[in-house]
Design an enzyme around this catalytic site. Structure first.
Site, PDB file in Angstrom:
ATOM      1  N   LYS A   3      31.750  99.486 -10.791  1.00  2.39           N
ATOM      2  CA  LYS A   3      32.184  99.566  -9.385  1.00  2.39           C
ATOM      3  C   LYS A   3      31.281 100.243  -8.659  1.00  2.39           C
ATOM      4  CE  LYS A   3      36.360 100.119  -6.556  1.00  2.39           C
ATOM      5  NZ  LYS A   3      36.381  98.577  -6.116  1.00  2.39           N
ATOM      6  N   HIS A  59      37.972 103.626 -12.068  1.00  7.08           N
ATOM      7  CA  HIS A  59      37.601 102.103 -12.202  1.00  7.08           C
ATOM      8  C   HIS A  59      36.285 102.031 -13.237  1.00  7.08           C
ATOM      9  CE1 HIS A  59      39.869 101.196  -8.502  1.00  7.08           C
ATOM     10  NE2 HIS A  59      40.031 100.155  -8.998  1.00  7.08           N
TER      11      HIS A  59
HETATM   12  P1  NAD Z   1      31.101  90.787  -9.584  1.00 12.16           P
HETATM   13  O1  NAD Z   1      29.835  91.647  -9.026  1.00 12.16           O
HETATM   14  O2  NAD Z   1      31.559  90.573 -10.917  1.00 12.16           O
HETATM   15  O3  NAD Z   1      31.098  89.247  -8.825  1.00 12.16           O
HETATM   16  C1  NAD Z   1      30.884  89.362  -7.522  1.00 12.16           C
HETATM   17  C2  NAD Z   1      30.115  87.996  -7.398  1.00 12.16           C
HETATM   18  O4  NAD Z   1      30.058  87.483  -5.972  1.00 12.16           O
HETATM   19  C3  NAD Z   1      28.798  87.712  -7.953  1.00 12.16           C
HETATM   20  O5  NAD Z   1      29.005  86.355  -9.019  1.00 12.16           O
HETATM   21  C4  NAD Z   1      28.041  87.701  -6.899  1.00 12.16           C
HETATM   22  O6  NAD Z   1      26.843  86.802  -7.272  1.00 12.16           O
HETATM   23  C5  NAD Z   1      28.828  86.876  -6.052  1.00 12.16           C
HETATM   24  N1  NAD Z   1      28.242  86.832  -4.559  1.00 12.16           N
HETATM   25  C6  NAD Z   1      27.726  87.904  -3.922  1.00 12.16           C
HETATM   26  N2  NAD Z   1      27.030  87.564  -2.616  1.00 12.16           N
HETATM   27  C7  NAD Z   1      27.365  86.352  -2.410  1.00 12.16           C
HETATM   28  C8  NAD Z   1      27.368  85.221  -1.522  1.00 12.16           C
HETATM   29  N3  NAD Z   1      26.659  85.660  -0.520  1.00 12.16           N
HETATM   30  N4  NAD Z   1      27.943  84.073  -1.835  1.00 12.16           N
HETATM   31  C9  NAD Z   1      28.332  83.747  -2.983  1.00 12.16           C
HETATM   32  N5  NAD Z   1      28.698  84.554  -3.967  1.00 12.16           N
HETATM   33  C10 NAD Z   1      28.152  85.794  -3.909  1.00 12.16           C
HETATM   34  O7  NAD Z   1      32.193  91.734  -8.979  1.00 12.16           O
HETATM   35  P2  NAD Z   1      33.868  91.651  -9.389  1.00 12.16           P
HETATM   36  O8  NAD Z   1      34.462  92.780 -10.195  1.00 12.16           O
HETATM   37  O9  NAD Z   1      34.135  90.088  -9.270  1.00 12.16           O
HETATM   38  O10 NAD Z   1      34.533  92.221  -7.844  1.00 12.16           O
HETATM   39  C11 NAD Z   1      34.015  91.517  -6.521  1.00 12.16           C
HETATM   40  C12 NAD Z   1      34.922  92.202  -5.245  1.00 12.16           C
HETATM   41  O11 NAD Z   1      36.231  92.052  -5.436  1.00 12.16           O
HETATM   42  C13 NAD Z   1      34.504  93.602  -5.248  1.00 12.16           C
HETATM   43  O12 NAD Z   1      34.493  94.090  -3.922  1.00 12.16           O
HETATM   44  C14 NAD Z   1      35.704  94.197  -5.863  1.00 12.16           C
HETATM   45  O13 NAD Z   1      35.832  95.727  -5.428  1.00 12.16           O
HETATM   46  C15 NAD Z   1      36.855  93.152  -5.392  1.00 12.16           C
HETATM   47  N6  NAD Z   1      38.029  93.484  -6.299  1.00 12.16           N
HETATM   48  C16 NAD Z   1      39.201  93.224  -5.462  1.00 12.16           C
HETATM   49  C17 NAD Z   1      40.372  93.236  -6.131  1.00 12.16           C
HETATM   50  C18 NAD Z   1      41.655  93.027  -5.325  1.00 12.16           C
HETATM   51  O14 NAD Z   1      42.678  92.891  -6.040  1.00 12.16           O
HETATM   52  N7  NAD Z   1      41.437  93.021  -3.917  1.00 12.16           N
HETATM   53  C19 NAD Z   1      40.479  93.214  -7.528  1.00 12.16           C
HETATM   54  C20 NAD Z   1      39.198  93.414  -8.188  1.00 12.16           C
HETATM   55  C21 NAD Z   1      37.910  93.382  -7.555  1.00 12.16           C
END
Ligand code: NAD
Length: 282
Positions: free
Chosen positions: A173, A169
């Site tokens: 991450k 990744h």
């Molecule tokens: P990122 O850091 O770009 O985004 C996360 C967002 O969540 C940020 O804007 C952050 O400010 C916000 N956040 C954190 N705490 C919060 C709260 N209490 N209230 C509201 N917003 C809050 O990360 P990302 O790349 O978008 O990934 C986010 C999550 O999704 C990670 O856990 C990642 O591993 C997961 N993910 C899962 C999949 C899937 O298919 N299931 C795919 C991609 C990413």
């Protein structure tokens, strides 16, 4: 203690009102753009955590599309109160808070957040007494199929074949191995009818000795902007079977999440996976 607004999520109707939490994040922005383009859906609210620069800006503008007249707010309770569904790619602690709010509001909760502990997952199961929860460490249709194939292949090959799960990744991450890699390892363990945690080997460093039979190993690579590569290797004497998936665009996760949102409408309260969404558990 959760006091649900009603005991079932709202029934399907013309347009599904979706609140995107983590709206300023990488996945949040992608979801806002893809939900806006999808039939039967609209972004009715957008939330991020207090103090982030996206608060007070337009969700569409943040996502690189036309303004939606939906501001990103930091009051999750108020935004979720009128949602049909909440799509959540944030952090484990935040996801647990959102689960409670979804249960109170009667909104389906679609969770892509990874890195949840068993305690976090327990909280999701409590919320799922009131609303449908779709929880998947990888929402892509391709990876869901890869998981199903991994379970099947593991059940056929037996422990003459050493199982290694390799993932790569992007450099941002924060959890390792990825939730998807662990999901693949668990699928392999299910196929072999063994306890995953008893055979999991996520770290090898130094004089670790010969590989124990039956182990499920993990290798984690991080770098650049890799969206998500996963390979499950079944290695025996004389041959190697490899099953793999490479995501080159986050759109695949958003597309799977939207499929899950539309599928979950009107479903009874429970925790579901993408396997349920694709009908693979039928
Ligand atoms: P990122 O850091 O770009 O985004 C996360 C967002 O969540 C940020 O804007 C952050 O400010 C916000 N956040 C954190 N705490 C919060 C709260 N209490 N209230 C509201 N917003 C809050 O990360 P990302 O790349 O978008 O990934 C986010 C999550 O999704 C990670 O856990 C990642 O591993 C997961 N993910 C899962 C999949 C899937 O298919 N299931 C795919 C991609 C990413």
């Amino acid at each position: 203690m959760v006091e649900p607004h009603n005991t079932e999520s709202r029934l399907p109707h013309e347009t599904c009102n979706i609140v995107v939490v983590g709206a300023g994040g990488r996945m949040g922005k992608m979801l806002i753009a893809e939900i806006t383009a999808a039939k039967g859906c609209r972004v009715s609210g957008a939330v991020d955590r207090p103090g982030t620069p996206s608060i007070g800006t337009d969700a569409g503008t943040q996502a690189g599309i036309a303004a939606l007249d939906v501001l990103i707010v930091d009051d999750a309770a108020q935004a979720i109160a009128t949602a049909d569904a909440v799509v959540d790619f944030t952090s484990p602690d935040a996801t647990v808070d959102h689960a409670r709010l979804c249960a109170q509001a009667g909104a389906a909760h679609i969770i892509g957040t990874t890195g949840l502990t068993p305690e976090h997952e327990e909280a999701l199961h409590l919320a799922a007494r009131h609303v449908p929860v779709v929880y998947a460490p990888n929402m892509s249709v391709g990876v869901t199929l890869l998981m199903a194939m991994t379970e099947k292949v593991a059940s056929i090959l037996g422990d003459d074949y050493d199982i290694e799960v390799l993932e790569m990744h992007h450099r941002h991450k924060v959890d390792a191995p990825s939730g998807t890699a662990l999901g693949l390892g668990k699928a392999a363990a299910r196929g072999r009818a063994v306890d995953h945690d008893a055979v999991k080997q996520a770290v090898r460093d130094g004089q670790v000795g010969a590989r124990p039979r039956g182990e499920i190993g993990y290798a984690t690579l991080r770098g650049g902007d890799v969206v998500g590569d996963h390979t499950v290797i079944f290695a025996a004497e004389g041959e190697r079977v490899e099953l793999g998936h490479k995501a080159s665009n986050r759109k695949v996760f958003a597309a799977g999440a939207i499929r899950a949102i539309l599928w979950a409408r009107g479903k009874p309260p429970a925790v579901y996976t993408m396997r349920d969404v694709l009908g693979l558990n039928a």
